[in-house]
Design a protein around this motif. Structure first.
Motif, short mmCIF file in Angstrom:
data_model
loop_
_atom_site.label_atom_id
_atom_site.label_comp_id
_atom_site.label_asym_id
_atom_site.label_seq_id
_atom_site.Cartn_x
_atom_site.Cartn_y
_atom_site.Cartn_z
N ALA A 57 0.85 -1.19 0.00
CA ALA A 57 0.00 0.00 0.00
C ALA A 57 0.89 1.24 0.00
O ALA A 57 1.77 1.37 0.86
N SER A 58 0.66 2.14 -0.95
CA SER A 58 1.46 3.35 -1.07
C SER A 58 0.54 4.56 -1.18
O SER A 58 -0.27 4.65 -2.11
N ALA A 59 0.68 5.49 -0.23
CA ALA A 59 -0.11 6.72 -0.23
C ALA A 59 0.82 7.91 -0.38
O ALA A 59 1.90 7.93 0.22
N SER A 60 0.40 8.91 -1.15
CA SER A 60 1.25 10.07 -1.40
C SER A 60 0.40 11.31 -1.59
O SER A 60 -0.63 11.27 -2.28
N SER A 61 0.81 12.43 -0.98
CA SER A 61 0.07 13.69 -1.12
C SER A 61 1.05 14.83 -1.38
O SER A 61 2.06 14.96 -0.69
N GLN A 62 0.74 15.63 -2.40
CA GLN A 62 1.56 16.82 -2.72
C GLN A 62 0.68 18.04 -3.00
O GLN A 62 1.10 18.98 -3.64
N ARG A 63 -0.57 18.01 -2.51
CA ARG A 63 -1.49 19.11 -2.80
C ARG A 63 -2.05 19.65 -1.50
O ARG A 63 -2.44 18.89 -0.60
N ASN A 64 -2.14 20.95 -1.36
CA ASN A 64 -2.62 21.59 -0.14
C ASN A 64 -4.01 21.08 0.23
O ASN A 64 -4.91 21.02 -0.61
N GLY A 65 -4.17 20.71 1.49
CA GLY A 65 -5.46 20.28 1.99
C GLY A 65 -5.90 18.90 1.53
O GLY A 65 -7.04 18.49 1.81
N ALA A 90 3.99 -0.99 3.64
CA ALA A 90 3.14 0.20 3.68
C ALA A 90 4.03 1.44 3.64
O ALA A 90 5.00 1.53 4.41
N THR A 91 3.71 2.38 2.75
CA THR A 91 4.46 3.62 2.66
C THR A 91 3.50 4.80 2.60
O THR A 91 2.41 4.70 2.03
N ALA A 92 3.93 5.93 3.17
CA ALA A 92 3.14 7.16 3.13
C ALA A 92 4.09 8.34 3.02
O ALA A 92 5.03 8.46 3.82
N THR A 93 3.85 9.20 2.05
CA THR A 93 4.71 10.36 1.85
C THR A 93 3.87 11.61 1.61
O THR A 93 2.84 11.57 0.95
N ALA A 94 4.35 12.73 2.17
CA ALA A 94 3.73 14.03 1.94
C ALA A 94 4.86 15.01 1.64
O ALA A 94 5.85 15.08 2.37
N THR A 95 4.70 15.78 0.54
CA THR A 95 5.80 16.64 0.09
C THR A 95 5.26 17.97 -0.41
O THR A 95 4.30 18.03 -1.19
N LYS A 96 5.87 19.06 0.08
CA LYS A 96 5.62 20.41 -0.43
C LYS A 96 4.14 20.77 -0.44
O LYS A 96 3.58 21.19 -1.47
N THR A 123 8.58 -10.83 5.48
CA THR A 123 9.09 -9.46 5.55
C THR A 123 7.92 -8.50 5.70
O THR A 123 6.97 -8.55 4.93
N ASN A 124 8.00 -7.63 6.69
CA ASN A 124 6.93 -6.67 6.97
C ASN A 124 7.55 -5.32 7.28
O ASN A 124 8.35 -5.20 8.22
N GLN A 125 7.20 -4.29 6.49
CA GLN A 125 7.85 -3.00 6.65
C GLN A 125 6.86 -1.85 6.48
O GLN A 125 5.91 -1.95 5.71
N ALA A 126 7.13 -0.76 7.20
CA ALA A 126 6.35 0.46 7.07
C ALA A 126 7.30 1.65 7.05
O ALA A 126 8.30 1.67 7.77
N ASN A 127 6.97 2.65 6.23
CA ASN A 127 7.80 3.84 6.15
C ASN A 127 6.93 5.05 5.89
O ASN A 127 6.12 5.06 4.95
N ALA A 128 7.08 6.07 6.73
CA ALA A 128 6.30 7.30 6.60
C ALA A 128 7.25 8.50 6.57
O ALA A 128 8.13 8.62 7.44
N VAL A 129 7.06 9.38 5.57
CA VAL A 129 7.96 10.52 5.41
C VAL A 129 7.15 11.75 5.04
O VAL A 129 6.24 11.68 4.20
N SER A 130 7.48 12.89 5.65
CA SER A 130 6.92 14.17 5.23
C SER A 130 8.08 15.16 5.11
O SER A 130 8.94 15.23 5.99
#
Length: 238
Positions: A57-65, A90-96, A123-130
């Protein structure tokens, strides 16, 4: 959270009688003789030596609100295999962006026959970055449950495990974030454990012990399903 399990090999402990059904793969051969008229016969296909199951599962947001909410629920049954590779990410990223969020949830349930199973690689991994965000949040939750047994699941167990998908989908509309979301996911994972452990007939799980050394894990029958929960969160303030 339990440590990640890699390349675990089932081996009976000294003094413990081998469990019924944990023998090598059997090859069925159809025999024909010239004295008997030819009759079509189908040999039972051998189970694959290795099976690989992946959930991501990969979630990503780069838009205000904006909030990107991604759920991947996987429930798989494996009839028989010698080596089983299971991966859950599972990964989640939010940028700019400002006041944006990304929630990625990978929830994997694998039920496998203990017959012929010799090696389990999990193998089980999670990574969240903003990054470069103002009041943004990211949540990555990876939940992995691997269950090995010599008995088949009851119909009601299969139905209940399929219904877990809807319990997870509802979370999108609850507005839960961060620790509150993790607590609800933990409860759902506990529900899955209960479904697996409380069939109409008691099911004895056969799973590898968690080893801290590279040595093969001992074969045990009392430590329940292999479960790993990996959750990471970030919050970027103003």
């Amino acid at each position: 959270m339990r440590p990640r399990i890699n390349a675990l090999t089932f081996r009976p402990r000294p003094g413990v009688a081998p469990l019924k059904g944990l023998t090598g793969l059997t090859a069925l051969t159809a025999l024909a003789t010239l004295a008997v008229p030819a009759v079509a016969s189908a040999a039972t296909p051998a189970a694959p030596a290795t099976q690989t199951i992946t959930n991501q599962a990969s979630a990503s947001s780069q838009r205000n609100g904006h909030t990107d909410w991604v759920l991947k629920y996987q429930f798989k049954q494996v009839s028989s295999t010698a080596t089983l590779n299971v991966t859950n990410n599972a990964t989640a990223t939010a940028t700019k962006c400002r006041r944006c969020a990304a929630d990625g949830i990978a929830f994997q349930v694998v039920v496998t026959s203990a017959q012929n199973l010799a090696t389990l690689n999990a193998t089980n991994q999670a990574n969240a970055v903003s990054s470069n965000c103002v009041r943004c949040s990211t949540f990555a939750g990876a939940y992995q449950i691997v269950y090995a047994s010599n008995r088949k699941l009851a119909p009601w167990q299969i139905q209940s495990l399929n219904a877990v998908r809807y319990k997870l989908m509802i979370l999108r509309f609850t507005g839960l974030k961060g620790n509150a979301l993790q607590k609800r996911l933990d409860r759902i994972a506990d529900d899955v454990m209960a479904i697996l452990n409380n069939g109409q007939r008691p099911v004895t799980p056969v799973t590898p012990a968690l080893a801290k050394t590279p040595a093969p894990a001992a074969l045990t029958t009392n430590n329940g399903p292999v479960i790993d929960r990996s959750v990471k969160m970030t919050n970027q303030g103003s």
